[in-house]
Write a protein that holds these residues in place. Structure first.
Motif, PDB file in Angstrom:
ATOM      1  N   GLY A 325      -9.054  -6.695  -5.770  1.00 26.81           N
ATOM      2  CA  GLY A 325     -10.106  -6.052  -5.915  1.00 26.81           C
ATOM      3  C   GLY A 325     -10.215  -4.637  -5.615  1.00 26.81           C
ATOM      4  O   GLY A 325      -9.211  -3.961  -5.552  1.00 26.81           O
ATOM      5  N   SER A 326     -11.225  -3.990  -6.184  1.00 33.85           N
ATOM      6  CA  SER A 326     -11.307  -2.569  -6.270  1.00 33.85           C
ATOM      7  C   SER A 326     -11.356  -1.936  -5.007  1.00 33.85           C
ATOM      8  O   SER A 326     -10.765  -0.631  -4.729  1.00 33.85           O
ATOM      9  CB  SER A 326     -12.428  -1.889  -7.211  1.00 33.85           C
ATOM     10  OG  SER A 326     -13.617  -2.210  -6.624  1.00 33.85           O
ATOM     11  N   PHE A 327     -12.074  -2.530  -4.078  1.00 30.64           N
ATOM     12  CA  PHE A 327     -12.097  -1.896  -2.643  1.00 30.64           C
ATOM     13  C   PHE A 327     -10.707  -1.510  -1.849  1.00 30.64           C
ATOM     14  O   PHE A 327     -10.359  -0.837  -1.368  1.00 30.64           O
ATOM     15  CB  PHE A 327     -12.730  -2.762  -1.753  1.00 30.64           C
ATOM     16  CG  PHE A 327     -14.223  -2.822  -1.987  1.00 30.64           C
ATOM     17  CD1 PHE A 327     -15.029  -1.620  -1.762  1.00 30.64           C
ATOM     18  CD2 PHE A 327     -15.074  -3.651  -2.785  1.00 30.64           C
ATOM     19  CE1 PHE A 327     -16.506  -1.505  -2.042  1.00 30.64           C
ATOM     20  CE2 PHE A 327     -16.143  -3.710  -3.080  1.00 30.64           C
ATOM     21  CZ  PHE A 327     -16.873  -2.613  -2.768  1.00 30.64           C
ATOM     22  N   LYS A 328      -9.708  -2.705  -2.204  1.00 34.40           N
ATOM     23  CA  LYS A 328      -8.398  -2.663  -1.475  1.00 34.40           C
ATOM     24  C   LYS A 328      -7.508  -1.543  -2.236  1.00 34.40           C
ATOM     25  O   LYS A 328      -6.480  -1.085  -1.481  1.00 34.40           O
ATOM     26  CB  LYS A 328      -7.947  -3.979  -1.434  1.00 34.40           C
ATOM     27  CG  LYS A 328      -8.139  -4.942  -0.519  1.00 34.40           C
ATOM     28  CD  LYS A 328      -7.264  -4.981   0.575  1.00 34.40           C
ATOM     29  CE  LYS A 328      -7.690  -5.572   1.791  1.00 34.40           C
ATOM     30  NZ  LYS A 328      -7.706  -7.012   1.616  1.00 34.40           N
ATOM     31  N   ALA A 329      -7.746  -1.214  -3.409  1.00 32.00           N
ATOM     32  CA  ALA A 329      -6.575  -0.339  -4.057  1.00 32.00           C
ATOM     33  C   ALA A 329      -6.714   1.081  -3.621  1.00 32.00           C
ATOM     34  O   ALA A 329      -7.962   1.453  -3.145  1.00 32.00           O
ATOM     35  CB  ALA A 329      -7.139  -0.392  -5.656  1.00 32.00           C
ATOM     36  N   TRP A 330      -5.569   1.693  -3.598  1.00 35.12           N
ATOM     37  CA  TRP A 330      -5.624   3.127  -2.894  1.00 35.12           C
ATOM     38  C   TRP A 330      -6.788   4.078  -3.747  1.00 35.12           C
ATOM     39  O   TRP A 330      -6.740   4.281  -4.979  1.00 35.12           O
ATOM     40  CB  TRP A 330      -4.371   3.639  -3.174  1.00 35.12           C
ATOM     41  CG  TRP A 330      -4.120   5.025  -2.532  1.00 35.12           C
ATOM     42  CD1 TRP A 330      -4.187   6.392  -3.172  1.00 35.12           C
ATOM     43  CD2 TRP A 330      -4.075   5.563  -1.075  1.00 35.12           C
ATOM     44  NE1 TRP A 330      -4.124   7.331  -2.446  1.00 35.12           N
ATOM     45  CE2 TRP A 330      -3.775   6.869  -1.149  1.00 35.12           C
ATOM     46  CE3 TRP A 330      -3.821   4.665   0.196  1.00 35.12           C
ATOM     47  CZ2 TRP A 330      -3.808   7.409  -0.042  1.00 35.12           C
ATOM     48  CZ3 TRP A 330      -3.441   5.380   1.126  1.00 35.12           C
ATOM     49  CH2 TRP A 330      -3.530   6.580   1.069  1.00 35.12           C
ATOM     50  N   GLY A 331      -7.432   4.758  -3.042  1.00 31.98           N
ATOM     51  CA  GLY A 331      -8.463   5.798  -3.378  1.00 31.98           C
ATOM     52  C   GLY A 331      -7.768   7.194  -3.136  1.00 31.98           C
ATOM     53  O   GLY A 331      -7.444   7.592  -2.092  1.00 31.98           O
ATOM     54  N   GLY A 332      -7.548   7.916  -4.461  1.00 28.30           N
ATOM     55  CA  GLY A 332      -6.973   9.136  -4.259  1.00 28.30           C
ATOM     56  C   GLY A 332      -6.408   9.531  -5.878  1.00 28.30           C
ATOM     57  O   GLY A 332      -5.871   8.428  -6.368  1.00 28.30           O
ATOM     58  N   ILE A 333      -6.607  10.766  -6.169  1.00 28.98           N
ATOM     59  CA  ILE A 333      -6.026  10.993  -7.347  1.00 28.98           C
ATOM     60  C   ILE A 333      -4.868  12.022  -7.515  1.00 28.98           C
ATOM     61  O   ILE A 333      -4.960  13.312  -6.665  1.00 28.98           O
ATOM     62  CB  ILE A 333      -7.075  11.607  -8.215  1.00 28.98           C
ATOM     63  CG1 ILE A 333      -8.006  10.399  -8.723  1.00 28.98           C
ATOM     64  CG2 ILE A 333      -6.631  12.255  -9.547  1.00 28.98           C
ATOM     65  CD1 ILE A 333      -9.383  10.754  -9.531  1.00 28.98           C
ATOM     66  N   SER A 334      -3.795  12.093  -8.174  1.00 29.11           N
ATOM     67  CA  SER A 334      -2.976  13.086  -7.907  1.00 29.11           C
ATOM     68  C   SER A 334      -3.056  14.216  -9.062  1.00 29.11           C
ATOM     69  O   SER A 334      -3.303  14.012 -10.344  1.00 29.11           O
ATOM     70  CB  SER A 334      -1.354  12.387  -8.371  1.00 29.11           C
ATOM     71  OG  SER A 334      -1.013  11.553  -7.295  1.00 29.11           O
TER      72      SER A 334
END
Ligand SMILES: [Zn+2]
Length: 450
Positions: A325-334
């Motif tokens: 699901g989308s809540f578990k995925a890492w939040g952050g942009i390189s």
């Protein structure tokens, strides 16, 4: 005789652009000279009318070192930054093991990173639930600022309630420090997330709905009121929406000592990319609507937003997986390597002066973060940090051009015109022709000026 002269440049300061040359003595700017100067130097670079900016300062990066070097390490990250024209970063205290919350950890982090740095760097200190008694010693070490979360973050880096924020601001006021906040209301976000996950609603759309603009707005308004009451300088990280920027603008009119940043991804991407392309576009606060993203530019132009920072937040490829699901995925942009080229292109597309970039990516971050006696200006006596941008080179960002440890980014596939071609740190060329030529360990720690 100077050590280095960069001649025939279009020099871009925070106020104006002019044709000229810069001369370097040792590590410092020695003089500004006419474009066709005949002064002598040990080495001369002909800029051939490229744009010469002061070295850029990215005041919000997560380089994940020490502790999470499989996401990024200081060596890869500072090389990527150098290739992007950045000569100074201010690294965040979290996503470190341990998080930087006291003097001992500050010195340990410095010892571990100093041989890995290709560019100059400073540290944010942490302000969490149980370290309010460490803020003074962190200030003595020379942290530029203190980072706190009002939104849920992680177990080892606790979010602050407003009682502790208020106490922390009182302490930071004593030494005229700066408190920076991730502004999203804890109660709204945690209620929405818990409820959504319990119902099995974990789609991309569900993630966006769990983090509404009002959560960001409530948190920012609260920080404004606390800063107004106590008088401490506050900085709002990654403003994502024009309503938030408008609240900050009003507070500035009212004399609240507040500054704010936004990031390239909020200016050039929107919910459409997140919904269509997925987790590489996941960040917090989340991307907003196309209309919101376009209106945010008004606050770049009018100076409400003081600075642009990448909020570079890398992770391992598997952490971007959406299978749970989308809540578990890492939040952050390189984004630390590509901020300048993306912003240069966008500013040019709008027909705006590139002086905006010198202001928002060099002078203002130097002033806000207390390193403005050495950094951020093209003035004799300042550190000889520069980036040359060739305004004619067309580009498309490709995976293999990224110097990150994990070559993934929302910006892959982005196209534009105008590319950094040479970066100079304290008089030494550290990148040329998209290649790092600087050495590990040349970057030095900067401590906040008194
Ligand atoms: Zn961040």
């Amino acid at each position: 005789m100077f050590d280095l002269i960069i001649k025939n440049a279009n020099i871009v300061t925070a106020e104006r652009m002019f044709s000229g040359s810069v001369a370097v003595s040792g590590e410092k700017i020695g003089a500004l000279l006419p474009a066709d100067t005949t002064e002598l130097a040990h080495s001369v670079i002909d800029a051939d009318h490229a744009f010469l900016f002061p070295g850029l300062i990215d005041a919000h990066v997560h380089f994940n070192d020490p502790g999470f070097e499989w996401r990024e390490d200081f060596s890869h990250a500072t090389q990527a930054a150098a290739l992007g024209g950045i000569t100074t970063v201010v690294d965040m205290p979290l996503q470190n093991e341990p998080a930087l919350t006291d003097q001992t950890i500050f010195e340990r982090k410095h010892q571990l990173l100093k041989k890995k740095a290709y560019i100059d760097y400073a540290f944010w200190g942490g302000m969490i639930n149980d370290n309010l008694d460490k803020l003074r010693e962190l200030n003595e070490c020379g942290v530029t600022s203190f980072k706190s979360f009002l939104a849920p973050v992680s177990n080892d880096y606790t979010s602050l309630d407003y009682g502790r924020v208020r106490k922390g601001l009182e302490i930071i006021k004593e030494f005229n420090g700066l408190a920076g906040f991730h502004c999203e209301d804890f109660g709204i976000i945690s209620y929405n997330e818990t409820t959504a996950v319990r119902k099995g609603k974990t789609s991309r759309e569900d993630y966006l709905q769990a983090r509404p603009v009002v959560a960001e707005l409530i948190a920012v308004q609260s920080i404004i009121e606390l800063s107004r009451e106590i008088g401490t300088r506050v900085h709002i990280c990654h403003v994502s929406h024009p309503l938030v920027a408008e609240a900050i603008k009003r507070a500035k009119y009212e004399g609240v000592p507040i500054t704010a940043e936004t990031c390239p991804h909020y200016l050039v991407f929107n919910t459409k990319q997140f919904l269509e392309k997925g987790m590489y576009f996941k960040c917090a606060p989340p991307l907003r609507s196309k209309e919101a993203s376009e209106s945010l530019w008004d606050y770049v132009k009018d100076g409400t937003l003081d600075l642009i920072a990448s909020d570079h937040s890398p992770c391992a490829p598997k952490e971007k997986s959406e299978t749970e699901g989308s809540f578990k995925a890492w939040g952050g942009i390189s984004g630390v390597q590509t901020s300048l080229q993306v912003m240069f292109h966008e500013i040019k597309k709008r027909g705006w002066s590139p002086t905006i970039l010198s202001r928002m990516m060099s002078r203002n971050p130097a002033e806000v973060f207390g390193i403005s006696k050495r950094k951020g200006e093209l003035t004799p006596g300042y550190d000889a940090d520069f980036v040359l941008v060739d305004p004619k080179i067309e580009w498309e960002i490709k995976e293999d051009q990224l110097a990150y440890l994990n070559k993934q980014s929302a910006f892959i596939g982005y196209k534009g015109v105008g590319l950094p071609i040479c970066t100079i740190l304290r008089g030494q060329v550290i990148t040329e022709n998209r290649t790092v030529v600087g050495k590990s360990g040349e970057g030095k720690l900067l401590r906040r000026e008194r």
